[in-house]
Design a protein around this motif. Sequence first.
Motif, PDB file in Angstrom:
ATOM      1  N   GLY A 104      48.575   7.292  21.194  1.00  5.09           N
ATOM      2  CA  GLY A 104      50.002   7.549  21.308  1.00  5.09           C
ATOM      3  C   GLY A 104      50.448   7.988  22.687  1.00  5.09           C
ATOM      4  N   VAL A 105      49.561   8.614  23.423  1.00  2.68           N
ATOM      5  CA  VAL A 105      49.896   9.159  24.739  1.00  2.68           C
ATOM      6  C   VAL A 105      49.460   8.228  25.866  1.00  2.68           C
ATOM      7  N   SER A 149      39.029  11.775  27.224  1.00  5.41           N
ATOM      8  CA  SER A 149      38.607  10.780  26.235  1.00  5.41           C
ATOM      9  C   SER A 149      38.979  11.304  24.849  1.00  5.41           C
ATOM     10  N   PRO A 150      38.966  10.439  23.839  1.00  5.83           N
ATOM     11  CA  PRO A 150      39.198  10.935  22.481  1.00  5.83           C
ATOM     12  C   PRO A 150      38.210  12.051  22.108  1.00  5.83           C
ATOM     13  N   MET A 151      36.963  11.927  22.572  1.00  2.00           N
ATOM     14  CA  MET A 151      35.949  12.930  22.270  1.00  2.00           C
ATOM     15  C   MET A 151      36.315  14.289  22.897  1.00  2.00           C
ATOM     16  N   SER A 176      42.573   3.686  26.939  1.00  4.75           N
ATOM     17  CA  SER A 176      41.919   4.501  25.903  1.00  4.75           C
ATOM     18  C   SER A 176      41.545   5.898  26.377  1.00  4.75           C
ATOM     19  N   LYS A 177      42.220   6.376  27.399  1.00  2.00           N
ATOM     20  CA  LYS A 177      42.022   7.730  27.922  1.00  2.00           C
ATOM     21  C   LYS A 177      43.379   8.284  28.315  1.00  2.00           C
ATOM     22  N   ILE A 178      43.453   9.586  28.475  1.00  2.00           N
ATOM     23  CA  ILE A 178      44.686  10.238  28.906  1.00  2.00           C
ATOM     24  C   ILE A 178      44.461  10.787  30.308  1.00  2.00           C
TER      25      ILE A 178
END
Length: 131
Positions: free
Chosen positions: A57-58, A33-35, A64-66
């Motif tokens: 970007g990824v 997550s961004p966090m 909204s997660k990588i």
Amino acid sequence: VLMLAAAHADECFLSMALDQFRLLDKLRDGVLSPMELHAGLAAFSVDAADAEGLVKGVDARGNSKIDCIEFLAATLDASLLSKRYPSLLRKVFGLLDIDGDGIITVAELRAFRASRLYTQNPFSTEALDLE
């Protein structure tokens, strides 16, 4: 292309990158997550807004997660990829060139995007097939 290359990269690269991914994945849910990314990059003075921007970007899947494959793709050095792993690029090209005519068409890209290879679990055995 980088996501496919990451899914088929060699074992040494995968091992190092997966170790980094696991260190960042504090929730152990297989995605960052961004966090989590912000927490992992805080030592490098990356603020929350920058971490969120990195995720955007990824995040090729738009959730909204990588996930692991997105992370691996982001860590690949595209300029060295063709020099160090030409067979890997040929394999990726072969996956996209569905009819085998040596040309990747828009229709083939759409078909690939709709395929199971694009949407499968990034930790599945097939996604990490190194053969």
